[in-house]
Scaffold this active site. Structure first.
Site, mmCIF file in Angstrom:
data_model
loop_
_atom_site.group_PDB
_atom_site.id
_atom_site.type_symbol
_atom_site.label_atom_id
_atom_site.label_comp_id
_atom_site.label_asym_id
_atom_site.label_seq_id
_atom_site.Cartn_x
_atom_site.Cartn_y
_atom_site.Cartn_z
ATOM 1 N N LYS A 1 3.233 13.294 11.774
ATOM 2 C CA LYS A 1 3.961 12.154 11.219
ATOM 3 C C LYS A 1 5.026 11.715 12.204
ATOM 4 O O LYS A 1 5.642 12.540 12.882
ATOM 5 C CB LYS A 1 4.625 12.527 9.892
ATOM 6 C CG LYS A 1 4.909 11.330 9.001
ATOM 7 C CD LYS A 1 3.628 10.792 8.367
ATOM 8 C CE LYS A 1 3.907 9.643 7.412
ATOM 9 N NZ LYS A 1 2.690 9.197 6.711
ATOM 10 N N VAL B 1 0.780 -0.933 -1.817
ATOM 11 C CA VAL B 1 -0.029 0.001 -2.606
ATOM 12 C C VAL B 1 0.159 -0.241 -4.100
ATOM 13 O O VAL B 1 -0.793 -0.497 -4.834
ATOM 14 C CB VAL B 1 0.314 1.460 -2.242
ATOM 15 C CG1 VAL B 1 -0.429 2.430 -3.170
ATOM 16 C CG2 VAL B 1 -0.060 1.743 -0.789
ATOM 17 N N GLY C 1 7.322 0.862 -7.896
ATOM 18 C CA GLY C 1 7.034 0.351 -6.565
ATOM 19 C C GLY C 1 5.826 -0.550 -6.584
ATOM 20 O O GLY C 1 4.728 -0.107 -6.926
ATOM 21 N N VAL C 2 6.007 -1.836 -6.234
ATOM 22 C CA VAL C 2 4.893 -2.787 -6.302
ATOM 23 C C VAL C 2 4.706 -3.494 -4.960
ATOM 24 O O VAL C 2 4.447 -4.678 -4.877
ATOM 25 C CB VAL C 2 5.069 -3.809 -7.444
ATOM 26 C CG1 VAL C 2 4.993 -3.101 -8.784
ATOM 27 C CG2 VAL C 2 6.385 -4.570 -7.326
ATOM 28 N N GLY C 3 4.819 -2.713 -3.885
ATOM 29 C CA GLY C 3 4.522 -3.231 -2.558
ATOM 30 C C GLY C 3 3.033 -3.252 -2.311
ATOM 31 O O GLY C 3 2.235 -3.475 -3.226
#
Length: 350
Positions: A81, A187, A183-185
């Site tokens: 990462k 993904v 979270g509604v980005g």
């Protein structure tokens, strides 16, 4: 600053590399957990951290998660990462990204990068100017590869359906199933649209309140404040933002029967797996359910492959979850413990 070796999330990582390019404004970390199955593959995130130690901890946790994720997805890749520490002005320049490409090149092919939080397809082009160890580059519509977000969303959506079946007596019909999405980005938004099309009843939240409100209007969903989403009464909670949101306090306040979402490292501590399990809340181990993105970029990197073949591999995610849940029920161990044991065996650390 505390030494990386003494941090709780140091797990015999093969390498923890720190980079500083003053001219480009780069401060970055590349953590390589394991190359047992192949080069360490995992995205790079661009994020502002309160402390340098927090950035290193994030890199350690995320790279270990990628080892497990890639192994469980059957990919010939290890776990790595990248973390770029956002400067004070929050500006992400082409020179900074090129300098990160130089950092990747310096570890000699032991780390392959792609998008993560704060990094877009266009950013990958700047990184790729300096190193070939890059995936997730822009592609034409219908081609394999590109932005991993939509493919991650597809895998999470399929995993949520599997969770609904597990808690609902076998039926994966989502009509009337209540799902709270944090979270509604790229993904979470993709998951929400798929579930809405299936007739699920959605409650949405995002720190970007305008984005949540717009999607709520589009889908006819309820929108709540980001601080409220973890206490919404629903059938399934789907965390799709940042990690460590499931802790002793938040787990005690949950009013759901299952947790299934795309965020990495959802459990704040190992003990939180038992807390969920003791409450009878079904958990989809994050690195299993959210593997669609790495399946997309890794197989495209290894190529050639078609998009249909990639989606076929993503469609295997629910089966892995069902196996983990069955083993959990038989052994009495939390699903995340079952998954960790399987993954550790696959990377030679069992």
């Amino acid at each position: 600053m505390t030494s990386p070796w003494s941090l709780p999330d140091f797990d015999d990582h093969e390498g923890v590399h720190l980079f500083h390019d003053r001219a480009a404004g780069l401060r970055a970390i590349i953590a390589i957990h394991s190359t047992h199955l192949g080069p360490g593959a995992g995205g790079v995130r661009f994020w502002r951290y309160a402390r340098d130690e927090d950035a290193i901890t994030d890199a350690l946790r995320l790279s270990r998660g990628m080892s497990y994720k890639n192994a469980m997805a059957g990919l010939p890749m290890g776990g790595g990462k990248g973390v770029i520490l956002a400067p004070a002005d929050g500006v992400k320049t082409p020179d900074l990204l090129r300098a990160f490409g130089d950092a990747i090149a310096s570890v000699g092919g032991r780390y392959v990068t792609a998008e993560d939080v704060g990094i877009a397809e266009a950013d990958m082009l700047h990184i790729a100017e300096r190193t070939p160890y890059v995936s997730g580059l822009p592609v034409a519509d219908g081609e394999a590869g590109g932005d991993p977000g939509p493919v991650t969303a597809q895998g999470v959506y399929l995993g949520i359906r599997a969770a609904a079946g597990r808690i609902g007596g076998g039926s994966e019909d989502m009509v009337g199933v209540r799902v709270a999405i944090q979270g509604v980005g790229s993904v979470g938004g993709g998951v929400a649209r798929r579930l809405a099309a299936d007739g699920a009843i959605l409650t949405l939240a995002d720190v970007n309140t305008a984005r949540a409100a717009a999607l709520g209007r589009e889908l006819g969903a309820t929108v709540v404040d980001a601080r409220e989403i973890l206490t919404v009464e629903a059938d399934i909670l789907s965390p799709n933002a940042l990690g460590a949101i499931l802790n002793e306090g938040s787990i005690g306040a949950l009013r759901v029967r299952a947790v299934a979402g795309g965020a990495n490292n959802q459990l704040a501590t190992p003990g939180d797996a038992a807390r969920l399990h003791d409450r009878g809340i079904l958990y989809a181990p994050d690195y299993v359910i959210n593997a669609g993105g790495i399946i997309n970029v890794a197989l495209a990197y290894l190529g050639p492959i078609t998009r249909e073949a990639i989606l076929g591999r993503v469609a295997e995610i629910p089966g892995r979850l069902r196996t983990i849940w069955t083993d959990s029920a038989e052994s009495g161990l939390p699903p995340s413990v079952v998954a960790d044991c399987i993954a550790q065996g696959l990377i030679g650390r069992g």
